[in-house]
Each structure stands twice: as C-alpha cells, then as structure tokens.
Design a protein around this motif. Sequence first.
Motif, PDB file in Angstrom:
ATOM      1  N   VAL A 200       2.787 -53.824 -10.236  1.00 46.78           N
ATOM      2  CA  VAL A 200       2.868 -52.635  -9.386  1.00 46.78           C
ATOM      3  C   VAL A 200       2.346 -51.400 -10.118  1.00 46.78           C
ATOM      4  O   VAL A 200       1.753 -50.500  -9.500  1.00 46.78           O
ATOM      5  CB  VAL A 200       4.315 -52.407  -8.891  1.00 46.78           C
ATOM      6  N   SER A 201       2.559 -51.345 -11.428  1.00 46.74           N
ATOM      7  CA  SER A 201       2.037 -50.217 -12.210  1.00 46.74           C
ATOM      8  C   SER A 201       0.526 -50.326 -12.384  1.00 46.74           C
ATOM      9  O   SER A 201      -0.194 -49.326 -12.298  1.00 46.74           O
ATOM     10  CB  SER A 201       2.717 -50.168 -13.580  1.00 46.74           C
ATOM     11  N   LEU A 202       0.036 -51.536 -12.634  1.00 45.59           N
ATOM     12  CA  LEU A 202      -1.409 -51.725 -12.783  1.00 45.59           C
ATOM     13  C   LEU A 202      -2.151 -51.348 -11.494  1.00 45.59           C
ATOM     14  O   LEU A 202      -3.264 -50.811 -11.546  1.00 45.59           O
ATOM     15  CB  LEU A 202      -1.707 -53.173 -13.164  1.00 45.59           C
ATOM     16  N   GLU A 203      -1.521 -51.595 -10.347  1.00 46.44           N
ATOM     17  CA  GLU A 203      -2.147 -51.195  -9.088  1.00 46.44           C
ATOM     18  C   GLU A 203      -2.212 -49.673  -8.965  1.00 46.44           C
ATOM     19  O   GLU A 203      -3.173 -49.123  -8.420  1.00 46.44           O
ATOM     20  CB  GLU A 203      -1.385 -51.808  -7.917  1.00 46.44           C
ATOM     21  N   LEU A 204      -1.209 -48.991  -9.482  1.00 49.70           N
ATOM     22  CA  LEU A 204      -1.265 -47.525  -9.509  1.00 49.70           C
ATOM     23  C   LEU A 204      -2.348 -47.054 -10.478  1.00 49.70           C
ATOM     24  O   LEU A 204      -3.066 -46.080 -10.203  1.00 49.70           O
ATOM     25  CB  LEU A 204       0.090 -46.954  -9.916  1.00 49.70           C
ATOM     26  N   PHE A 205      -2.461 -47.730 -11.616  1.00 44.00           N
ATOM     27  CA  PHE A 205      -3.516 -47.388 -12.566  1.00 44.00           C
ATOM     28  C   PHE A 205      -4.889 -47.556 -11.918  1.00 44.00           C
ATOM     29  O   PHE A 205      -5.809 -46.765 -12.178  1.00 44.00           O
ATOM     30  CB  PHE A 205      -3.420 -48.262 -13.814  1.00 44.00           C
ATOM     31  N   ASP A 206      -5.031 -48.586 -11.069  1.00 43.07           N
ATOM     32  CA  ASP A 206      -6.294 -48.779 -10.345  1.00 43.07           C
ATOM     33  C   ASP A 206      -6.622 -47.557  -9.494  1.00 43.07           C
ATOM     34  O   ASP A 206      -7.788 -47.134  -9.410  1.00 43.07           O
ATOM     35  CB  ASP A 206      -6.211 -50.006  -9.425  1.00 43.07           C
ATOM     36  N   LYS A 207      -5.601 -46.993  -8.869  1.00 41.10           N
ATOM     37  CA  LYS A 207      -5.820 -45.874  -7.945  1.00 41.10           C
ATOM     38  C   LYS A 207      -6.342 -44.629  -8.657  1.00 41.10           C
ATOM     39  O   LYS A 207      -7.021 -43.803  -8.052  1.00 41.10           O
ATOM     40  CB  LYS A 207      -4.524 -45.549  -7.200  1.00 41.10           C
ATOM     41  N   VAL A 208      -6.007 -44.492  -9.942  1.00 43.49           N
ATOM     42  CA  VAL A 208      -6.487 -43.325 -10.691  1.00 43.49           C
ATOM     43  C   VAL A 208      -7.531 -43.723 -11.737  1.00 43.49           C
ATOM     44  O   VAL A 208      -7.884 -42.929 -12.613  1.00 43.49           O
ATOM     45  CB  VAL A 208      -5.312 -42.559 -11.353  1.00 43.49           C
ATOM     46  N   ASP A 209      -7.999 -44.974 -11.662  1.00 49.03           N
ATOM     47  CA  ASP A 209      -9.132 -45.449 -12.450  1.00 49.03           C
ATOM     48  C   ASP A 209      -8.879 -45.390 -13.960  1.00 49.03           C
ATOM     49  O   ASP A 209      -9.708 -44.913 -14.731  1.00 49.03           O
ATOM     50  CB  ASP A 209     -10.394 -44.650 -12.090  1.00 49.03           C
ATOM     51  N   ILE A 210      -7.718 -45.915 -14.387  1.00 56.03           N
ATOM     52  CA  ILE A 210      -7.440 -45.942 -15.830  1.00 56.03           C
ATOM     53  C   ILE A 210      -7.089 -47.350 -16.319  1.00 56.03           C
ATOM     54  O   ILE A 210      -6.685 -47.516 -17.466  1.00 56.03           O
ATOM     55  CB  ILE A 210      -6.300 -44.970 -16.213  1.00 56.03           C
ATOM     56  N   THR A 211      -7.262 -48.357 -15.472  1.00 53.11           N
ATOM     57  CA  THR A 211      -6.803 -49.711 -15.808  1.00 53.11           C
ATOM     58  C   THR A 211      -7.607 -50.343 -16.935  1.00 53.11           C
ATOM     59  O   THR A 211      -7.061 -51.091 -17.759  1.00 53.11           O
ATOM     60  CB  THR A 211      -6.873 -50.620 -14.567  1.00 53.11           C
ATOM     61  N   THR A 212      -8.908 -50.083 -16.975  1.00 57.89           N
ATOM     62  CA  THR A 212      -9.791 -50.789 -17.909  1.00 57.89           C
ATOM     63  C   THR A 212      -9.316 -50.704 -19.352  1.00 57.89           C
ATOM     64  O   THR A 212      -9.299 -51.714 -20.076  1.00 57.89           O
ATOM     65  CB  THR A 212     -11.224 -50.239 -17.802  1.00 57.89           C
ATOM     66  N   SER A 213      -8.928 -49.538 -19.789  1.00 58.11           N
ATOM     67  CA  SER A 213      -8.490 -49.379 -21.186  1.00 58.11           C
ATOM     68  C   SER A 213      -7.247 -50.214 -21.488  1.00 58.11           C
ATOM     69  O   SER A 213      -7.105 -50.763 -22.585  1.00 58.11           O
ATOM     70  CB  SER A 213      -8.207 -47.906 -21.490  1.00 58.11           C
ATOM     71  N   PHE A 214      -6.345 -50.314 -20.518  1.00 64.42           N
ATOM     72  CA  PHE A 214      -5.144 -51.128 -20.728  1.00 64.42           C
ATOM     73  C   PHE A 214      -5.499 -52.605 -20.843  1.00 64.42           C
ATOM     74  O   PHE A 214      -4.948 -53.326 -21.676  1.00 64.42           O
ATOM     75  CB  PHE A 214      -4.151 -50.897 -19.587  1.00 64.42           C
ATOM     76  N   LEU A 215      -6.423 -53.054 -20.018  1.00 65.92           N
ATOM     77  CA  LEU A 215      -6.819 -54.460 -20.070  1.00 65.92           C
ATOM     78  C   LEU A 215      -7.537 -54.786 -21.380  1.00 65.92           C
ATOM     79  O   LEU A 215      -7.449 -55.906 -21.886  1.00 65.92           O
ATOM     80  CB  LEU A 215      -7.725 -54.798 -18.878  1.00 65.92           C
ATOM     81  N   GLU A 216      -8.235 -53.811 -21.937  1.00 65.52           N
ATOM     82  CA  GLU A 216      -8.934 -54.026 -23.203  1.00 65.52           C
ATOM     83  C   GLU A 216      -7.957 -54.175 -24.368  1.00 65.52           C
ATOM     84  O   GLU A 216      -8.232 -54.885 -25.337  1.00 65.52           O
ATOM     85  CB  GLU A 216      -9.886 -52.866 -23.478  1.00 65.52           C
ATOM     86  N   HIS A 217      -6.818 -53.510 -24.279  1.00 69.93           N
ATOM     87  CA  HIS A 217      -5.885 -53.491 -25.407  1.00 69.93           C
ATOM     88  C   HIS A 217      -4.641 -54.356 -25.198  1.00 69.93           C
ATOM     89  O   HIS A 217      -3.922 -54.639 -26.161  1.00 69.93           O
ATOM     90  CB  HIS A 217      -5.433 -52.055 -25.691  1.00 69.93           C
ATOM     91  N   GLY A 218      -4.379 -54.753 -23.963  1.00 74.42           N
ATOM     92  CA  GLY A 218      -3.170 -55.513 -23.673  1.00 74.42           C
ATOM     93  C   GLY A 218      -3.404 -57.016 -23.671  1.00 74.42           C
ATOM     94  O   GLY A 218      -4.518 -57.497 -23.844  1.00 74.42           O
ATOM     95  N   LEU A 219      -2.316 -57.752 -23.451  1.00 77.39           N
ATOM     96  CA  LEU A 219      -2.366 -59.213 -23.402  1.00 77.39           C
ATOM     97  C   LEU A 219      -1.722 -59.665 -22.094  1.00 77.39           C
ATOM     98  O   LEU A 219      -0.602 -59.261 -21.768  1.00 77.39           O
ATOM     99  CB  LEU A 219      -1.639 -59.801 -24.602  1.00 77.39           C
ATOM    100  N   LYS A 220      -2.417 -60.500 -21.349  1.00 80.80           N
ATOM    101  CA  LYS A 220      -1.936 -60.936 -20.035  1.00 80.80           C
ATOM    102  C   LYS A 220      -0.954 -62.101 -20.185  1.00 80.80           C
ATOM    103  O   LYS A 220      -1.292 -63.139 -20.752  1.00 80.80           O
ATOM    104  CB  LYS A 220      -3.103 -61.356 -19.152  1.00 80.80           C
ATOM    105  N   ILE A 221       0.257 -61.908 -19.655  1.00 78.90           N
ATOM    106  CA  ILE A 221       1.257 -62.979 -19.621  1.00 78.90           C
ATOM    107  C   ILE A 221       1.277 -63.541 -18.200  1.00 78.90           C
ATOM    108  O   ILE A 221       1.673 -62.852 -17.262  1.00 78.90           O
ATOM    109  CB  ILE A 221       2.651 -62.464 -20.006  1.00 78.90           C
ATOM    110  N   ARG A 222       0.851 -64.778 -18.048  1.00 82.43           N
ATOM    111  CA  ARG A 222       0.750 -65.390 -16.723  1.00 82.43           C
ATOM    112  C   ARG A 222       1.859 -66.397 -16.448  1.00 82.43           C
ATOM    113  O   ARG A 222       2.005 -66.862 -15.318  1.00 82.43           O
ATOM    114  CB  ARG A 222      -0.610 -66.084 -16.573  1.00 82.43           C
ATOM    115  N   LYS A 223       2.649 -66.715 -17.459  1.00 84.56           N
ATOM    116  CA  LYS A 223       3.673 -67.744 -17.268  1.00 84.56           C
ATOM    117  C   LYS A 223       4.861 -67.494 -18.185  1.00 84.56           C
ATOM    118  O   LYS A 223       4.709 -67.006 -19.304  1.00 84.56           O
ATOM    119  CB  LYS A 223       3.086 -69.133 -17.556  1.00 84.56           C
ATOM    120  N   GLY A 224       6.039 -67.834 -17.696  1.00 77.03           N
ATOM    121  CA  GLY A 224       7.252 -67.785 -18.496  1.00 77.03           C
ATOM    122  C   GLY A 224       7.945 -69.136 -18.477  1.00 77.03           C
ATOM    123  O   GLY A 224       7.859 -69.877 -17.491  1.00 77.03           O
TER     124      GLY A 224
END
Length: 379
Positions: A54-78
């Motif tokens: 839900v936060s990443l979708e807000l980041f999309d709205k203000v066009d700041i997501t790319t930097s987070f994806l470059e530095h973060g790690l995607k957790i797809r499973k627990g």
Amino acid sequence: MTSPENHIPVAIIGGGPVGLFLAICLLKKGINCRVLEKRKNPIADSRSLGIHPVSLELFDKVDITTSFLEHGLKIRKGIALTENKTLGKISFERCPKPHNYILACPQFTTESILRNELNKLDSNVLVTGAEFQQFNQDQNRVEINYTSDHENSHLTADFIVGCDGKNSLVRQQASIHYSGKHYNDTYIMGDFEDTTEFGPDAAVFLPKDGLIECFPLPNGMRRWVVKTDSYISNPTPLLLIKLVLDRIGYNLASAKNTMLSSFGVQHFMAETFAKKRVFLAGDSAHVVSPIGGQGMNLGWLDAWELSKTFSTRHTDVYNQKQQKIAKKVALRAEINMILGRKQAIPFLRNIFIRGMLKSPIQTKVAKKFTMRGLEKQWI
C-alpha cells in the motif's frame, strides 16, 4: 512582524519518514511547506524496515518508487515453523500487482532516499538542525518558534503538522490527550550476517517459549527478533544467539552482528488527529505493536490523506478516516503479537496457523498481512 517569505501553507515538525513523505506529497500537489528536523543526518540504524504494497502504491503516485526498488529487497514469501517442523507458507505472489511483495529497506536508507527525493523537488523545504520550541495559533494562522544552529527563528503557516514521534511536543502543546497502554510483551532484535538457507524468504518460528522472526535484508544481512520474558535493558549478541540456539537449534555464533536493541510494545492513540490548525501524523497520532511492521506504513497513509486534506481544504475529514484505519491496523498488529506469545498448549495455536496458511484462506491472510483491506478508506 513576520516577513512574507516566512509564511507558508504547511509547517511540518519532524523530518523522519512520515514528515519527509508528507512534504513530497504536498509539493507534488503544488502546496509549499517547510520541514523542521533537529537531526542533521538521517537516522544511523536500520530500525523500521518493511515497506508494504500500500505504501509502494503511494510512492508510485508521487514517482519515487524506483530508488526504493534499487536499494531494497523484495520478500515474496514467508514460512511459519515450530522448532522442528514447517507449519505452512504464505506467498504474496497472488496479491495485487505490481507490488505483490514486501520491500525490506533499512530506515537509514529510507530516510536518505526520501531526503534526496525531497531535495530534488525543492532544496529549501527541509531545514535540518532546527529544533521546534513552541507554537501559537489564532483564527488565521499558526506562529512557530524554533532554534536553528542555536539561534532563535520563527515562521508562520496556515497549518502545523506534528510528525515528531510518540512524545510529540506539538501534540502536547495542542493539549491533545494521548491514551493507551503498555503490553507486557518484550523483545530483543539484531541484524546479523545471513547464514541461513532461507534466501529472500522471511521465516517466523513459533516454538513453545516464544516467537522468533527472521527477515532478509539487503547486503546479505538478516533481522532476528526474539520474544523475551522481560525487558532486557542491556542486550548482548551472545544473549540473542543463546535464545535462538536454545529455542530452534540454529547457531548464529559465526555471523557478524551490526545492530542490537531491546524494545517493549505499546498501543497509544491521540483523542483527535486534528484540532483547529493542528494536525498529527505517524507516531504522534498513534503507536501500534511493531510485530508485523505496519507502524511506519500507517504513518505514510496519514501523510497521503493529509496531502489530500490540504489540497481540498476539507480538514474535517482527515481525523475520522485515519482514526478508523489506525484502529484496524492496531488490531491486526495485536493479533500478530498474541500469536507469538509463549503458549501453554502450542498445539492449538499451531492448528490455527496451519488452517490460516491453507488455500484459499492463505491468499486472504496474505492480503491482510500486507495491509490490504484498508484501501477503500483512503484512496
């Protein structure tokens, strides 16, 4: 007499993740603002790390997501486990795309990205080394006094927003009551070199003596969170290593440690998030259990709603909407915490967990775990 250039529509007290994101949202809507932050640099440790869809979708709205994806790690499973067997798995793959994952990003990285994105929009908005002192308001404006490099300064604004944490001075000066309770639950957590075989997956262990969580971090690290019987005022890596070894048989002794802390759990909420020309967002408005990692994300939902509030001037809507969301998030966080407590009959808890992680219920659980089901109240 305040000069015209020292009057702004919105003054934000506190330049942590919530205050910085609020400023970005306001500037994107054409609303000038100022952020007063007493720290010169971003926070130095990893602290909050889970960024929900839900936060990443807000980041999309203000066009700041790319930097987070470059530095973060995607957790797809627990993976949910006891000390000796797997209870089940939860996948976020079937959650709404494109952000069908939780992004692990240490708070110092998050703050650095947000500062950089804000400075690209307007390098004058964030004022560091600025310590808020007091405010006074009348029917037309708010006058704010602060110190900057040990000199007295002031500005006026149409509105003031307290993003200054659970001990908010803005909230105190506005005489807004902050009520709640402290739980008996306590934890220690530490970041260690990842020597597990979980890779990009999160793991939650539910042994009889209490919760152990471990989440992957960027740069080959992993966050370990361990339930303790009481608050540990001086935690050591050796203590965390011993608890993990005793409960689940995993030895962290050879892993490099970079962060260690203890924390208790509390749930507090302001009686109102809006009073005349004063607004609250993030921890100054509400504190929820950190188990599940929803607190920072809840603050970003506040920020997004506030940016809409100031653009439409419908200031009476914000409090009602965000209090409902905060109560819902607090309940989900408390359930996560209860499930991780020491169990007299862990067999019953384990049956419940297995049931939750079976399809098709698993998909619904995954959506709630990633803060879905709140959207209709805030988009």
